[in-house]
Design a protein around this motif. Structure first.
Motif, mmCIF file in Angstrom:
data_model
loop_
_atom_site.group_PDB
_atom_site.id
_atom_site.type_symbol
_atom_site.label_atom_id
_atom_site.label_comp_id
_atom_site.label_asym_id
_atom_site.label_seq_id
_atom_site.Cartn_x
_atom_site.Cartn_y
_atom_site.Cartn_z
ATOM 1 N N ILE A 486 0.712 -1.311 -0.110
ATOM 2 C CA ILE A 486 0.005 0.010 0.004
ATOM 3 C C ILE A 486 1.013 1.174 -0.034
ATOM 4 C CG2 ILE A 486 -1.866 1.447 1.349
ATOM 5 C CD1 ILE A 486 -2.868 -1.399 2.365
ATOM 6 N N ASP A 487 0.821 2.093 -1.021
ATOM 7 C CA ASP A 487 1.538 3.380 -1.435
ATOM 8 C C ASP A 487 0.692 4.370 -2.016
ATOM 9 O OD1 ASP A 487 3.444 4.971 -1.665
ATOM 10 O OD2 ASP A 487 4.963 3.752 -2.400
ATOM 11 N N ASN A 488 0.098 5.254 -1.199
ATOM 12 C CA ASN A 488 -0.966 6.229 -1.608
ATOM 13 C C ASN A 488 -1.994 5.552 -2.226
ATOM 14 O OD1 ASN A 488 0.800 8.347 -1.082
ATOM 15 N ND2 ASN A 488 2.110 8.215 -2.924
ATOM 16 N N GLY A 489 -2.184 4.514 -1.442
ATOM 17 C CA GLY A 489 -3.566 3.735 -1.778
ATOM 18 C C GLY A 489 -3.609 2.456 -2.126
ATOM 19 N N THR A 490 -4.305 1.509 -2.560
ATOM 20 C CA THR A 490 -4.353 0.247 -2.755
ATOM 21 C C THR A 490 -3.593 -0.039 -4.104
ATOM 22 O OG1 THR A 490 -6.025 -0.380 -1.435
ATOM 23 C CG2 THR A 490 -5.377 -1.957 -3.263
ATOM 24 N N ASN A 491 -2.535 -1.010 -4.284
ATOM 25 C CA ASN A 491 -1.753 -1.089 -5.828
ATOM 26 C C ASN A 491 -1.998 -2.359 -6.021
ATOM 27 O OD1 ASN A 491 -0.522 1.664 -6.274
ATOM 28 N ND2 ASN A 491 0.008 1.445 -4.044
ATOM 29 N N PHE A 492 -1.578 -2.610 -7.247
ATOM 30 C CA PHE A 492 -1.650 -3.894 -7.959
ATOM 31 C C PHE A 492 -0.684 -4.416 -8.754
ATOM 32 C CE2 PHE A 492 -5.847 -3.205 -6.953
ATOM 33 C CZ PHE A 492 -6.434 -4.336 -5.999
ATOM 34 N N ASN A 493 0.153 -5.388 -9.111
ATOM 35 C CA ASN A 493 1.005 -5.702 -9.992
ATOM 36 C C ASN A 493 0.596 -6.846 -11.006
ATOM 37 O OD1 ASN A 493 3.107 -4.047 -8.969
ATOM 38 N ND2 ASN A 493 3.681 -5.846 -7.517
ATOM 39 N N ARG A 504 7.923 -12.754 -14.821
ATOM 40 C CA ARG A 504 8.379 -11.345 -15.075
ATOM 41 C C ARG A 504 7.267 -10.376 -14.644
ATOM 42 N NH1 ARG A 504 8.452 -11.690 -21.247
ATOM 43 N NH2 ARG A 504 6.129 -11.049 -21.094
ATOM 44 N N LEU A 505 7.710 -9.230 -14.051
ATOM 45 C CA LEU A 505 6.839 -8.215 -13.711
ATOM 46 C C LEU A 505 6.500 -7.412 -15.111
ATOM 47 C CD1 LEU A 505 5.390 -6.350 -11.681
ATOM 48 C CD2 LEU A 505 7.341 -5.495 -11.181
ATOM 49 N N ASP A 506 5.381 -7.311 -15.335
ATOM 50 C CA ASP A 506 4.993 -6.543 -16.746
ATOM 51 C C ASP A 506 4.547 -4.983 -16.338
ATOM 52 O OD1 ASP A 506 5.489 -8.828 -18.339
ATOM 53 O OD2 ASP A 506 3.512 -9.612 -17.753
ATOM 54 N N SER A 507 4.052 -4.916 -15.303
ATOM 55 C CA SER A 507 3.283 -3.463 -14.949
ATOM 56 C C SER A 507 2.894 -3.366 -13.492
ATOM 57 C CB SER A 507 2.233 -3.091 -15.977
ATOM 58 O OG SER A 507 1.151 -3.914 -15.802
ATOM 59 N N SER A 508 2.899 -2.087 -13.249
ATOM 60 C CA SER A 508 2.483 -2.037 -11.692
ATOM 61 C C SER A 508 1.770 -0.624 -11.614
ATOM 62 C CB SER A 508 3.766 -1.938 -10.677
ATOM 63 O OG SER A 508 3.405 -1.580 -9.480
ATOM 64 N N THR A 509 0.871 -0.495 -10.577
ATOM 65 C CA THR A 509 0.123 0.604 -10.317
ATOM 66 C C THR A 509 1.007 1.528 -9.529
ATOM 67 O OG1 THR A 509 -1.079 -0.211 -8.569
ATOM 68 C CG2 THR A 509 -2.320 -0.371 -10.830
ATOM 69 N N LEU A 510 1.994 1.047 -9.004
ATOM 70 C CA LEU A 510 2.794 1.989 -8.115
ATOM 71 C C LEU A 510 3.436 2.910 -8.773
ATOM 72 C CD1 LEU A 510 4.457 -1.060 -5.960
ATOM 73 C CD2 LEU A 510 2.877 0.808 -5.188
ATOM 74 N N ASP A 515 12.779 -0.802 -3.785
ATOM 75 C CA ASP A 515 13.474 -2.131 -3.554
ATOM 76 C C ASP A 515 12.967 -2.825 -2.047
ATOM 77 O OD1 ASP A 515 14.567 -0.625 -1.693
ATOM 78 O OD2 ASP A 515 16.691 -0.908 -2.160
ATOM 79 N N THR A 516 11.999 -1.946 -1.458
ATOM 80 C CA THR A 516 11.381 -2.435 -0.309
ATOM 81 C C THR A 516 10.349 -3.008 -0.429
ATOM 82 O OG1 THR A 516 11.041 -0.561 0.376
ATOM 83 C CG2 THR A 516 13.179 -1.066 1.286
ATOM 84 N N HIS A 517 9.635 -2.852 -1.377
ATOM 85 C CA HIS A 517 8.169 -3.185 -1.733
ATOM 86 C C HIS A 517 7.863 -4.641 -1.593
ATOM 87 C CE1 HIS A 517 6.934 1.118 -3.890
ATOM 88 N NE2 HIS A 517 6.571 0.866 -2.366
ATOM 89 N N TRP A 518 6.880 -4.980 -1.239
ATOM 90 C CA TRP A 518 6.200 -6.342 -1.031
ATOM 91 C C TRP A 518 5.698 -6.673 -2.470
ATOM 92 C CZ3 TRP A 518 0.990 -7.986 0.018
ATOM 93 C CH2 TRP A 518 0.609 -9.094 0.253
ATOM 94 N N LEU A 519 6.127 -7.955 -2.899
ATOM 95 C CA LEU A 519 5.572 -7.934 -4.430
ATOM 96 C C LEU A 519 5.409 -9.768 -4.217
ATOM 97 C CD1 LEU A 519 8.451 -6.315 -6.576
ATOM 98 C CD2 LEU A 519 6.371 -5.480 -5.942
ATOM 99 N N PRO A 520 4.157 -10.038 -4.100
ATOM 100 C CA PRO A 520 3.731 -11.490 -3.874
ATOM 101 C C PRO A 520 3.574 -12.173 -5.099
ATOM 102 C CG PRO A 520 1.819 -10.097 -3.232
ATOM 103 C CD PRO A 520 3.205 -9.291 -3.426
ATOM 104 N N ILE A 521 3.758 -13.661 -5.403
ATOM 105 C CA ILE A 521 3.308 -14.122 -6.641
ATOM 106 C C ILE A 521 2.725 -15.126 -6.320
ATOM 107 C CG2 ILE A 521 5.403 -13.375 -8.009
ATOM 108 C CD1 ILE A 521 6.679 -16.017 -7.196
#
Length: 527
Positions: A486-493, A504-510, A515-521
């Motif tokens: 959560i960074d200035n609201g709810t976000n998705f990858n 592969r990470l294609d896009s993000s709403t962040l 480098d500290t963000h939590w990126l679950p798969i």
């Protein structure tokens, strides 16, 4: 043989400092399927054997505009550790200096070897720089026609050179034919050059003409060149010259009797050498008719005195055997370091005895340095016999269980959870979120699961690689969406599991990926 551009880049595996390897490799955007990078892998300047059975080997390429490509390498020479990679179209599309690095992942372990960083250059070629208003197809067509005509002139000249007469009896006829052909070729070359000059002028003056008109004129001049070639070919044929290949064939047919005799002697010597030294079975396992080898008398206390080699034997008059068995079938499997079958050595081995006319019993013993150890009795299971022992019942249950397990294995395969190979700076987010992948195959239906979370990523690109065994089964790219920090609201990858096994990470709403963000798969995909 394909006309490839092969660039050899030596990678020595070492822990010592190696600066960035700026290679002199330069290829062009239109080198489709021909630009090949070859990597001899060495350690202490000696080749390192590699194979797809034990290792997964892949390459990471970063283009000048930040595009990242991760792909598997091909094993060209497994024994000498030579890998190769053909640059794909999506890499050739980026011009400039590319940075790359090779990774070697040892299967079954967490061992990864990262090789030296290196660079190579992709440059745009001239054909891509032609003005869009120029009739590119016509220019290419003219260049192709010009090349064909020039090649035919070369073919005519080569035909004249190769028409030299090797038989002295027709020397005069050869000189006359050569003179006629030379005159005709000179005349034909002048006509072709005149036609080419005229055609160049017409092409420059008619670039704005219709495609149909240019095609008709091209066909006209091609036909003229074909006619010229036909005339020269007919002239060569009418001269009735003897070709070099015919002379060589006649010489070959004149082989002397002495040479033939020498070849026969050599063949006989080779046959004798094969009989003496060849790699073939020199000790009989049975008789020539396939029956057991008969042993008239055997003392089991001196076993090696009667039987020295592996084989199937039928013995009579046996003494000192189990239960005083005097006749029966004997199977001997020898285990030794023997190198000369004519000089048997006292060795270890396994003896199996089946008493005469008794299908329910078998006796087994080991031979150790010529001495038979304790005999063991093994009962054969007979389902028509009411007196089945407890050991026989347990054996039946065990065999039935194995058959059921084999049937289950044939219809259900589960790889279990396997760690992903993290790349491009990605690391495990926490000790309980190690990124893993799993594949379950049920009668052809594949279910692939991903779990865990990463961090350390500061932009789009690949974060991990699946093992090759799973990557080969994916087949096509599958995309999925995950929530994130959560960074200035709810976000998705948005992630992709690609056809070659990349996560592969294609896009993000962040707005900015830190480098500290939590990126679950965490996802389950059905194929």
């Amino acid at each position: 043989m394909p006309l490839n551009k092969i660039a050899k880049i030596n990678l020595d595996t070492t822990a010592y400092y190696q600066k960035l390897l700026n290679t002199n490799v330069k290829v062009y955007s239109n080198d489709k399927n021909t630009a090949v990078l070859e990597f001899p892998i060495t350690r202490n300047n000696s080749p390192v054997p590699l194979s797809e059975v034990n290792e997964d080997v892949y390459i990471t390429i970063i283009t000048p505009d930040g595009y990242k490509k991760v792909d598997y390498l091909d094993f060209d020479d497994r024994l000498n550790g030579i890998l190769s990679y053909t640059l794909p179209d999506d890499v050739l599309a980026h011009q400039g200096t590319h940075h790359a690095q090779v990774y070697i992942d040892v299967k079954g372990f967490k061992d990864i070897v990262v090789e030296r960083k290196f660079t190579f250059t992709i440059e745009d070629d001239y054909i891509n720089q032609i003005d869009a208003d120029t009739k590119l197809s016509y220019i290419r067509m003219f260049d192709d026609l010009h090349a064909v005509i020039q090649q035919r002139v070369v073919d005519i000249e080569l035909a004249i050179k190769n028409a030299a007469d090797y038989v002295t009896q027709i020397e005069n006829a050869r000189d006359k034919a050569y003179e006629d052909i030379t005159n005709l070729v000179n005349q034909t070359k002048q006509e072709i050059e005149t036609i080419i000059d005229e055609y160049k002028t017409e092409i420059l003056n008619t670039l704005n003409d219709s495609e149909k008109t240019i095609e008709e004129r091209s066909e006209h001049y091609i036909q003229q060149a074909e006619n010229a070639k036909t005339e020269v070919t007919q002239a060569i044929n009418s001269a009735e010259l003897v070709k070099e290949s015919q002379v060589r064939e006649m010489i070959s047919d004149m082989e002397t009797k002495t040479n033939a005799s020498q070849k026969i002697d050599t063949a006989i010597d080779n046959l004798r050498k094969y009989i003496d030294d060849g790699d073939w079975q020199k000790s009989k396992l049975t008789t020539d008719l396939g029956s057991a080898i008969k042993v008239e008398k055997i003392d089991f206390d001196s076993f090696n005195a009667s039987i020295k080699n592996t084989g199937l034997y039928y013995f009579v008059n046996g003494i000192s055997g189990p239960k005083d068995i005097s006749e029966g079938l004997l199977k001997y499997t020898k285990n030794s370091t023997q190198t000369d079958y004519e000089k048997p050595e006292t060795s270890d081995g396994l003896i199996e005895i089946y008493p005469f006319n008794n299908s329910k019993e078998k006796y087994i013993a080991w031979v150790n340095n010529g001495v038979i150890k304790e005999w063991k009795k093994s009962n054969a299971l007979n389902i028509d016999d009411d007196s089945i022992s407890e050991e026989e019942i347990n054996t039946l249950i065990s065999n039935t269980k194995k058959e059921l397990e084999k049937t289950i294995d044939n219809t259900f395969v589960d790889t279990g959870w396997i760690n992903l190979t993290l790349i491009n700076g990605a690391v495990t987010y926490a000790s309980n979120t190690i990124p893993k992948i799993r594949m379950i195959n049920m009668n052809g239906m594949k279910i692939i699961g991903l779990k865990g979370a990463v961090k350390g990523v500061e932009g789009k690109g690949s974060v991990g690689m699946a093992p090759k065994a799973i990557a080969d089964a994916i087949g096509e790219t599958r995309s999925f969406v995950q929530n994130t920090s959560i960074d200035n609201g709810t976000n998705f990858n948005r992630f992709s599991l690609t056809g070659n096994g990349e996560v592969r990470l294609d896009s993000s709403t962040l707005t900015t990926i830190k480098d500290t963000h939590w990126l679950p798969i965490d996802v389950t995909i059905m194929i």
